[in-house]
Design a protein around this motif. Structure first.
Motif, PDB file in Angstrom:
ATOM      1  N   ARG A   1      -5.352  13.022  -3.556  1.00 13.23           N
ATOM      2  CA  ARG A   1      -5.506  12.754  -4.981  1.00 13.23           C
ATOM      3  C   ARG A   1      -5.441  11.251  -5.255  1.00 13.23           C
ATOM      4  N   ASP A   2      -5.835  10.880  -6.476  1.00 12.89           N
ATOM      5  CA  ASP A   2      -5.813   9.473  -6.914  1.00 12.89           C
ATOM      6  C   ASP A   2      -6.633   8.601  -5.968  1.00 12.89           C
ATOM      7  N   VAL A   3      -7.810   9.078  -5.601  1.00 14.79           N
ATOM      8  CA  VAL A   3      -8.651   8.358  -4.644  1.00 14.79           C
ATOM      9  C   VAL A   3      -9.314   7.163  -5.339  1.00 14.79           C
ATOM     10  N   ALA A   4      -9.234   6.020  -4.698  1.00 14.16           N
ATOM     11  CA  ALA A   4      -9.876   4.807  -5.210  1.00 14.16           C
ATOM     12  C   ALA A   4     -10.288   3.963  -4.018  1.00 14.16           C
ATOM     13  N   TRP A   5     -11.153   3.001  -4.270  1.00 16.17           N
ATOM     14  CA  TRP A   5     -11.558   2.122  -3.173  1.00 16.17           C
ATOM     15  C   TRP A   5     -11.738   0.699  -3.662  1.00 16.17           C
ATOM     16  N   ARG A   6     -11.704  -0.210  -2.689  1.00 13.44           N
ATOM     17  CA  ARG A   6     -11.934  -1.630  -2.927  1.00 13.44           C
ATOM     18  C   ARG A   6     -12.919  -2.127  -1.899  1.00 13.44           C
ATOM     19  N   ASN A   7     -13.960  -2.802  -2.345  1.00 14.35           N
ATOM     20  CA  ASN A   7     -14.953  -3.362  -1.436  1.00 14.35           C
ATOM     21  C   ASN A   7     -14.462  -4.677  -0.848  1.00 14.35           C
ATOM     22  N   LEU A   8     -14.709  -4.858   0.453  1.00 14.72           N
ATOM     23  CA  LEU A   8     -14.393  -6.101   1.135  1.00 14.72           C
ATOM     24  C   LEU A   8     -15.678  -6.683   1.711  1.00 14.72           C
TER      25      LEU A   8
ATOM     26  N   ARG B   1      -8.084   4.350  -0.779  1.00 11.19           N
ATOM     27  CA  ARG B   1      -6.677   4.692  -0.906  1.00 11.19           C
ATOM     28  C   ARG B   1      -6.542   6.043  -1.604  1.00 11.19           C
ATOM     29  N   ALA B   2      -5.486   6.770  -1.233  1.00  8.01           N
ATOM     30  CA  ALA B   2      -5.236   8.064  -1.853  1.00  8.01           C
ATOM     31  C   ALA B   2      -3.779   8.447  -1.647  1.00  8.01           C
ATOM     32  N   ARG B   3      -3.333   9.476  -2.371  1.00  8.91           N
ATOM     33  CA  ARG B   3      -1.966   9.986  -2.237  1.00  8.91           C
ATOM     34  C   ARG B   3      -1.991  11.498  -2.012  1.00  8.91           C
ATOM     35  N   LYS B   4      -0.963  11.972  -1.307  1.00  7.54           N
ATOM     36  CA  LYS B   4      -0.784  13.415  -1.151  1.00  7.54           C
ATOM     37  C   LYS B   4      -0.110  13.945  -2.411  1.00  7.54           C
ATOM     38  N   PRO B   5      -0.623  15.034  -2.986  1.00  5.68           N
ATOM     39  CA  PRO B   5      -0.031  15.558  -4.220  1.00  5.68           C
ATOM     40  C   PRO B   5       1.428  15.967  -4.020  1.00  5.68           C
ATOM     41  N   LEU B   6       2.217  15.821  -5.067  1.00  6.49           N
ATOM     42  CA  LEU B   6       3.577  16.351  -5.072  1.00  6.49           C
ATOM     43  C   LEU B   6       3.519  17.860  -5.239  1.00  6.49           C
ATOM     44  N   PRO B   7       4.550  18.579  -4.792  1.00  6.04           N
ATOM     45  CA  PRO B   7       4.550  20.035  -4.947  1.00  6.04           C
ATOM     46  C   PRO B   7       4.455  20.434  -6.417  1.00  6.04           C
TER      47      PRO B   7
ATOM     48  N   LEU C   1      -3.412  14.672   5.988  1.00  6.24           N
ATOM     49  CA  LEU C   1      -2.677  15.183   4.830  1.00  6.24           C
ATOM     50  C   LEU C   1      -1.462  16.000   5.273  1.00  6.24           C
ATOM     51  N   ARG C   2      -1.624  16.784   6.304  1.00  6.36           N
ATOM     52  CA  ARG C   2      -0.541  17.647   6.780  1.00  6.36           C
ATOM     53  C   ARG C   2       0.663  16.850   7.247  1.00  6.36           C
ATOM     54  N   VAL C   3       0.438  15.741   7.953  1.00  9.37           N
ATOM     55  CA  VAL C   3       1.560  15.025   8.578  1.00  9.37           C
ATOM     56  C   VAL C   3       2.216  14.013   7.647  1.00  9.37           C
ATOM     57  N   VAL C   4       1.705  13.868   6.423  1.00 12.19           N
ATOM     58  CA  VAL C   4       2.278  12.930   5.453  1.00 12.19           C
ATOM     59  C   VAL C   4       3.123  13.708   4.442  1.00 12.19           C
ATOM     60  N   ARG C   5       4.240  13.134   4.046  1.00  9.36           N
ATOM     61  CA  ARG C   5       5.120  13.767   3.059  1.00  9.36           C
ATOM     62  C   ARG C   5       4.435  13.822   1.693  1.00  9.36           C
ATOM     63  N   PRO C   6       4.847  14.731   0.814  1.00  7.25           N
ATOM     64  CA  PRO C   6       4.323  14.734  -0.554  1.00  7.25           C
ATOM     65  C   PRO C   6       4.555  13.380  -1.236  1.00  7.25           C
ATOM     66  N   GLY C   7       3.528  12.876  -1.865  1.00  9.75           N
ATOM     67  CA  GLY C   7       3.599  11.553  -2.471  1.00  9.75           C
ATOM     68  C   GLY C   7       3.259  10.429  -1.519  1.00  9.75           C
ATOM     69  N   GLY C   8       3.063  10.765  -0.233  1.00 12.33           N
ATOM     70  CA  GLY C   8       2.728   9.760   0.764  1.00 12.33           C
ATOM     71  C   GLY C   8       1.314   9.238   0.612  1.00 12.33           C
ATOM     72  N   ARG C   9       1.012   8.136   1.317  1.00 10.14           N
ATOM     73  CA  ARG C   9      -0.249   7.416   1.099  1.00 10.14           C
ATOM     74  C   ARG C   9      -1.200   7.527   2.282  1.00 10.14           C
ATOM     75  N   LEU C  10      -2.462   7.416   1.952  1.00 13.36           N
ATOM     76  CA  LEU C  10      -3.547   7.295   2.925  1.00 13.36           C
ATOM     77  C   LEU C  10      -4.318   6.022   2.618  1.00 13.36           C
ATOM     78  N   VAL C  11      -4.636   5.244   3.668  1.00  9.58           N
ATOM     79  CA  VAL C  11      -5.558   4.118   3.532  1.00  9.58           C
ATOM     80  C   VAL C  11      -6.587   4.222   4.655  1.00  9.58           C
ATOM     81  N   VAL C  12      -7.849   4.265   4.278  1.00  9.80           N
ATOM     82  CA  VAL C  12      -8.956   4.297   5.228  1.00  9.80           C
ATOM     83  C   VAL C  12      -9.695   2.968   5.138  1.00  9.80           C
TER      84      VAL C  12
ATOM     85  N   ALA D   1       3.207   7.336   5.357  1.00 10.51           N
ATOM     86  CA  ALA D   1       1.831   6.864   5.149  1.00 10.51           C
ATOM     87  C   ALA D   1       1.046   7.056   6.434  1.00 10.51           C
ATOM     88  N   VAL D   2      -0.260   7.186   6.280  1.00  9.33           N
ATOM     89  CA  VAL D   2      -1.164   7.281   7.423  1.00  9.33           C
ATOM     90  C   VAL D   2      -2.369   6.403   7.130  1.00  9.33           C
TER      91      VAL D   2
END
Length: 231
Positions: free
Chosen positions: A209-216, A225-231, A135-146, A114-115
């Protein structure tokens, strides 16, 4: 004292954060009325970390966010391009700290599960490139949170908030920050930043992929939030 411009030249932005490093975390707590602690905790929950997972905390500053994420049992690396901020983080002890340019990360492909980046994405001179590097440094299926400042969803509150940003925020910063002029830049950068749907589009275009957000806090901050696509 340094103040970066909205052209976000990396050297100027790094120098500005070097100037504010010593009292940066305290200033953020004061300016956010203590909400920064809640935002960090919610970012940790959004990452959904498991013990032993590898996490990159980008634009980590002094590592206060990295400490929060490490509570999950994950192995967390704090990376930042401000040596002044990393110097403050070194005093905490116990955290892996790396000086890193977010546009040219010094990590191999698929190094992390995750990153995450908190209040740093808008400071990159090239947001798209930064998102692709993550995206490059995260494994396939890994997560992103901004975790980033965003646009309040209720119009009357948005008006009050923008007035606070441009008038009250610099005044409060003068009382607690070592470089209050830096907070004029920070206020301007928040105003210029895209809203929630526009940032979601940028993340998607970068390959996530699977980008979504939550307001705070009424949309002052948003967790994307998002995920890196699987191969």
């Amino acid at each position: 004292m340094s103040r970066a411009g909205l052209d976000k030249k990396p050297r100027e932005v790094a120098a500005m954060f070097d100037d504010v490093a010593r009292r940066y975390d305290l200033t953020n707590t004061v300016l956010s009325f203590g909400q920064d602690r809640r935002w960090r905790a919610l970012t940790r929950r959004a990452l959904d970390l498991a013990p032993g997972e590898r996490v990159l905390d980008l634009a980590a500053g002094s590592g206060v966010s990295t400490e929060e994420f490490a509570r999950s049992g994950a192995w967390c690396v704090a990376a930042d391009f401000s040596l002044g901020m990393l110097g403050v983080g070194r005093e905490r002890g116990g955290l892996p700290l790396v000086a890193a340019d977010a546009l040219h990360l010094p990590f191999a492909d698929e190094s992390f599960d995750a990153v995450t980046i908190s209040f740093g994405l808008r400071n990159l001179v090239d947001t798209a490139l930064g998102l692709r590097e993550m995206l490059r440094v995260v494994r396939p299926g890994g997560r992103l949170v901004v975790c980033e400042f965003s646009t309040p969803t209720w119009t009357p509150f948005r008006v009050v908030y923008l007035n606070y940003l441009m008038r009250a925020l610099p005044a409060v910063a003068r009382a607690v920050s070592s470089n209050p002029d830096a907070y004029v830049y920070l206020a301007e950068s928040i105003r210029e930043w895209p809203d929630q749907p526009a940032l979601a589009d940028r993340i998607s275009v970068a390959g996530w992929r699977d980008v979504a957000w939550r307001n705070l806090t009424g949309g002052i901050v948003a967790l994307h939030r998002a995920r890196k696509p699987l191969p």
